[in-house]
Scaffold this motif. Structure first.
Motif, PDB file in Angstrom:
ATOM      1  N   ARG A 182       0.900  -1.169  -0.083  1.00  0.00           N
ATOM      2  CA  ARG A 182       0.079  -0.229   0.047  1.00  0.00           C
ATOM      3  C   ARG A 182       0.884   1.136  -0.142  1.00  0.00           C
ATOM      4  NH1 ARG A 182      -2.209   3.035   4.427  1.00  0.00           N
ATOM      5  NH2 ARG A 182      -3.823   4.494   3.784  1.00  0.00           N
ATOM      6  N   PHE A 183       0.452   2.166  -0.654  1.00  0.00           N
ATOM      7  CA  PHE A 183       1.151   3.330  -0.864  1.00  0.00           C
ATOM      8  C   PHE A 183       0.417   4.689  -0.460  1.00  0.00           C
ATOM      9  CE2 PHE A 183       2.714   7.259  -2.693  1.00  0.00           C
ATOM     10  CZ  PHE A 183       4.150   7.325  -2.581  1.00  0.00           C
ATOM     11  N   LEU A 193      -2.286   3.662  -3.953  1.00  0.00           N
ATOM     12  CA  LEU A 193      -2.560   2.031  -4.671  1.00  0.00           C
ATOM     13  C   LEU A 193      -2.611   1.292  -3.309  1.00  0.00           C
ATOM     14  CD1 LEU A 193      -2.137   1.148  -7.595  1.00  0.00           C
ATOM     15  CD2 LEU A 193      -0.237   0.152  -6.681  1.00  0.00           C
ATOM     16  N   PHE A 194      -3.481   0.498  -3.428  1.00  0.00           N
ATOM     17  CA  PHE A 194      -3.533  -0.747  -2.628  1.00  0.00           C
ATOM     18  C   PHE A 194      -3.512  -1.968  -3.403  1.00  0.00           C
ATOM     19  CE2 PHE A 194      -6.185  -2.072   1.651  1.00  0.00           C
ATOM     20  CZ  PHE A 194      -5.283  -2.932   1.720  1.00  0.00           C
ATOM     21  N   THR A 211      -6.446  -1.737  -6.471  1.00  0.00           N
ATOM     22  CA  THR A 211      -7.445  -0.999  -6.051  1.00  0.00           C
ATOM     23  C   THR A 211      -6.779   0.442  -5.806  1.00  0.00           C
ATOM     24  OG1 THR A 211      -7.641  -1.617  -3.724  1.00  0.00           O
ATOM     25  CG2 THR A 211      -8.929  -2.508  -5.185  1.00  0.00           C
ATOM     26  N   ALA A 212      -7.700   1.312  -5.276  1.00  0.00           N
ATOM     27  CA  ALA A 212      -7.353   2.717  -5.076  1.00  0.00           C
ATOM     28  C   ALA A 212      -6.601   3.807  -6.082  1.00  0.00           C
ATOM     29  CB  ALA A 212      -6.483   2.882  -3.751  1.00  0.00           C
ATOM     30  N   GLY A 213      -5.854   2.818  -6.756  1.00  0.00           N
ATOM     31  CA  GLY A 213      -5.176   3.615  -7.879  1.00  0.00           C
ATOM     32  C   GLY A 213      -5.810   3.450  -9.339  1.00  0.00           C
ATOM     33  N   ARG A 254       0.681   5.976 -10.501  1.00  0.00           N
ATOM     34  CA  ARG A 254      -0.032   4.952 -10.128  1.00  0.00           C
ATOM     35  C   ARG A 254       0.279   3.511 -11.100  1.00  0.00           C
ATOM     36  NH1 ARG A 254      -4.836   8.790  -8.433  1.00  0.00           N
ATOM     37  NH2 ARG A 254      -4.904   8.060  -6.333  1.00  0.00           N
ATOM     38  N   LEU A 255       0.596   3.432 -12.361  1.00  0.00           N
ATOM     39  CA  LEU A 255       0.853   2.519 -12.993  1.00  0.00           C
ATOM     40  C   LEU A 255       2.346   2.280 -12.710  1.00  0.00           C
ATOM     41  CD1 LEU A 255       0.990   0.642 -15.335  1.00  0.00           C
ATOM     42  CD2 LEU A 255       1.431   2.624 -16.826  1.00  0.00           C
ATOM     43  N   HIS A 256       3.275   3.024 -12.313  1.00  0.00           N
ATOM     44  CA  HIS A 256       4.710   2.773 -11.834  1.00  0.00           C
ATOM     45  C   HIS A 256       4.511   2.139 -10.594  1.00  0.00           C
ATOM     46  CE1 HIS A 256       8.618   3.381 -10.744  1.00  0.00           C
ATOM     47  NE2 HIS A 256       8.425   3.866  -9.604  1.00  0.00           N
TER      48      HIS A 256
END
Length: 274
Positions: A182-183, A193-194, A211-213, A254-256
């Motif tokens: 998780r970030f 991002l999770f 999820t999240a991202g 988020r892709l990164h």
């Protein structure tokens, strides 16, 4: 926040309250979002907490979670035995951008039905292969896979007057090995991002939930552990518009993160030293 347009609160609805649904109604559970912003289109609130649904029912089949179960009750649930993935319940509660006071009111079902990208109850239930039981206004019910419920940012498959009644997590999913990444921009901030991964015991499969991202939950499955190129290829093949864009992160960021965390998880599950 006061909701100045509300003219009635139904405190004791019938066991199947959908039959009373009318335009301008809102189902009330924890109300943590409902009372946080103006709701000018609403005229009546129907209190679901008065129905007394069992919050948590563990059994040999798995875990049944009533939609009005609070985050506090879920966090405090003590599960024993061979349910290796049970710690993910607490991990997901801890991913909330909310104080302990909110935990006492916010509900599992409310977080799911809000269908926001960062909803941690969505992450948890999709990763654990849950199903949702929905009650329709006409008295019928249907079952929907958690992975298919959220269709976009603040969008889901609920029809007008339909209620999320309960969440069922199968025991087989709870027995799986799991890990997560998780970030967030701050320690207690909204998830940028999770990601949760699960693996069947004595198997080399992989299920990756993002999820999240993303504007909706993404679940990638592999029958065998992929190599780095194959795993990255599946992530890169996701549509460009699935990546969420808000002040917590750009789609590119988020892709990164998804690429980076997925490779970390692949190495962890494969038992390879990075």
């Amino acid at each position: 926040m006061d909701l100045g347009t509300i003219t009635e609160v139904v405190r004791r609805p019938p066991e199947r309250p959908g039959a009373q649904w009318r335009d301008g109604d809102a189902w009330l559970a924890g109300g943590t979002w409902l009372f946080s912003v103006p709701q000018p289109e609403l005229r009546r609130l129907v209190d679901l907490t008065a129905l007394g649904w069992d919050p948590l029912v563990p059994s040999e089949a798995g875990l049944e979670i009533g939609a009005t179960c609070t985050i506090r009750d879920l966090y405090e649930l003590a599960l024993q035995g061979d349910w290796q993935a049970a710690p993910l319940l607490r991990t997901s509660c801890e991913a909330f951008l909310a104080s302990f006071k909110v935990w006492n009111s916010a509900t599992v079902g409310g977080n799911i039905c809000m269908s926001l990208p960062a909803g941690p109850m969505i992450t948890m239930t999709v990763a654990l292969e849950a199903t949702y039981t929905l009650w329709a206004a006409d008295g019928s019910e249907r079952t929907v896979a958690a992975a298919d419920f959220v269709t976009g940012d603040h969008r889901n498959v609920l029809a007008p007057g339909e209620i999320l009644r309960r969440i069922d997590i199968p025991a087989a999913a709870l027995r799986k090995r799991h890990t997560h990444r998780r970030f967030a921009l701050t320690r207690l901030g909204r998830s940028t991002l999770f990601m949760v991964a699960t693996q069947t015991p004595a198997s080399a499969d992989l299920a990756l939930t993002i999820t999240a991202g993303t504007t909706r939950p993404i679940r990638l499955t592999f029958e065998e552990m992929p190599d780095a190129e194959a795993l990255r290829g599946r992530i890169d093949a996701l549509p460009d518009d699935v990546w969420f864009d808000d002040p917590n992160g750009t789609p590119e960021h988020r892709l990164h993160l998804a690429r980076h965390f997925a490779e970390e998880i692949r190495v962890e599950f494969a038992g390879v030293r990075a």
